[in-house]
Design an enzyme around this catalytic site. Structure first.
Site, PDB file in Angstrom:
ATOM      1  N   ASP A 266       0.830  -1.203   0.000  1.00 57.98           N
ATOM      2  CA  ASP A 266       0.000   0.000   0.000  1.00 57.98           C
ATOM      3  C   ASP A 266       0.865   1.254   0.000  1.00 57.98           C
ATOM      4  O   ASP A 266       1.999   1.239   0.487  1.00 57.98           O
ATOM      5  CB  ASP A 266      -0.892  -0.037   1.254  1.00 57.98           C
TER       6      ASP A 266
ATOM      7  N   HIS B 121      -7.863   9.267   4.950  1.00 53.87           N
ATOM      8  CA  HIS B 121      -7.305   8.246   5.821  1.00 53.87           C
ATOM      9  C   HIS B 121      -7.557   8.624   7.286  1.00 53.87           C
ATOM     10  O   HIS B 121      -7.698   9.793   7.614  1.00 53.87           O
ATOM     11  CB  HIS B 121      -5.793   8.109   5.592  1.00 53.87           C
TER      12      HIS B 121
ATOM     13  N   GLY C 232      -9.595   5.275   2.560  1.00 49.13           N
ATOM     14  CA  GLY C 232     -10.279   5.937   3.659  1.00 49.13           C
ATOM     15  C   GLY C 232     -11.624   5.310   3.953  1.00 49.13           C
ATOM     16  O   GLY C 232     -12.593   6.006   4.280  1.00 49.13           O
TER      17      GLY C 232
END
Length: 286
Positions: free
Chosen positions: A82, A179, A208
């Site tokens: 990620d 996020h 998010g």
């Protein structure tokens, strides 16, 4: 099933309009519990690792954990790096065996981001891996990467040109998502997802995800968000579950670490099952 390429998971989800949990793990317990939850729900799952986790555990140890825990697994799973702005870490993980990477060059000018993403896609293809791309920073810090300042959203045509020229397999647009923990109800640009998908049939990654409502998830998944990122929710569950167990241990004066691990692992497994049901991926294993 077994470990499969990222695109096998997200393309099927995109075509059938369900979302696949993409969950950030950070140790062996969370990895094991997330995989157990995927099996229990008969759901595909995308296991994500941050750059911070890769550096803390080490790519060799982390990948051996992954290999050991996915040997003979009964649902399709894939390992994803990620938000990584570091090309060296991307190369390291691809060489170790990660199935996909998110090259996060969102802080660079779009032209330079595009140029480098083309290179990353070419590198990933040599390893049989896939790439997620983004051109706008998602608001909020995640494991030390990102910014609390909302980035400028690029015009639709700029986003579409990036997707076409780079050949990314998944695209992560900024739509008002963030996020971390939302301080207030986010104002999401649902139409932007539809506009991108209408012009270019690319699976969309929703970042998010922790804290969005059921209605928001349902709407965005129906529009093409096939990969739904969850990080903060797992961290909160891990800490709260640990705290709950330790408070009871203090009250009873019973201190048994294996019981702590079992308790926390069960809660993370339940969280994973719940996410799979919420996003529509439960029962979609093959």
């Amino acid at each position: 099933m077994a470990v499969v390429p990222l695109k096998d998971i997200v393309q099927r989800a995109f075509d059938e309009r369900y979302g696949v949990p993409a969950i950030n793990i950070f140790n062996d317990l969370t990895l094991e519990a997330v995989l157990a939850g995927a099996v229990e729900a008969n759901s595909p799952v995308i296991v994500q690792t941050s750059v911070k986790t890769v550096r803390a555990i080490g790519s060799d140890v982390l990948f051996r954990m992954w290999e050991g825990m996915t040997a003979g697994i009964e649902v399709p799973v894939t390992l994803h790096l990620d938000h990584c702005p570091d090309r060296g870490v991307i190369t390291e993980c691809l060489e170790r065996g990660w199935n996909s990477v998110l090259f996060d060059a969102s802080e660079l000018p779009v032209e330079e981001n595009l140029r480098q993403t083309v290179d990353v896609v070419a590198e990933a293809r040599r390893f049989g891996a896939h790439v997620e791309g983004e051109i706008e920073a998602i608001t909020g810090m995640e494991d030390g990467i990102g910014s609390n300042e909302e980035g400028v959203r690029q015009p639709l045509e700029v986003a579409l040109d990036f997707i076409r020229q780079t050949g990314v397999d998944v695209f992560a647009p900024a739509i008002g998502n963030a996020h971390g923990t939302y301080k207030r109800e986010p104002v999401l640009d649902f139409q932007r997802v539809s506009d991108i998908v209408s012009a270019h049939q690319v699976p969309i990654a929703l970042h998010g995800g922790s804290g969005l409502s059921d209605a928001q998830f349902t709407d965005l998944i129906a529009r093409g968000c096939a990969k739904v990122n969850i990080s903060t929710a797992l961290k909160v569950e891990y800490m709260r579950s640990s705290l709950d167990f330790l408070k009871r241990a203090e009250q009873t004066d019973k201190w048994d670490p294996p019981s702590l691990f079992q308790h926390v692992g069960a809660d993370i497994t339940d969280l994973t099952v719940s996410l799979a049901k919420q996003f529509g991926s439960a029962g979609k294993g093959w």
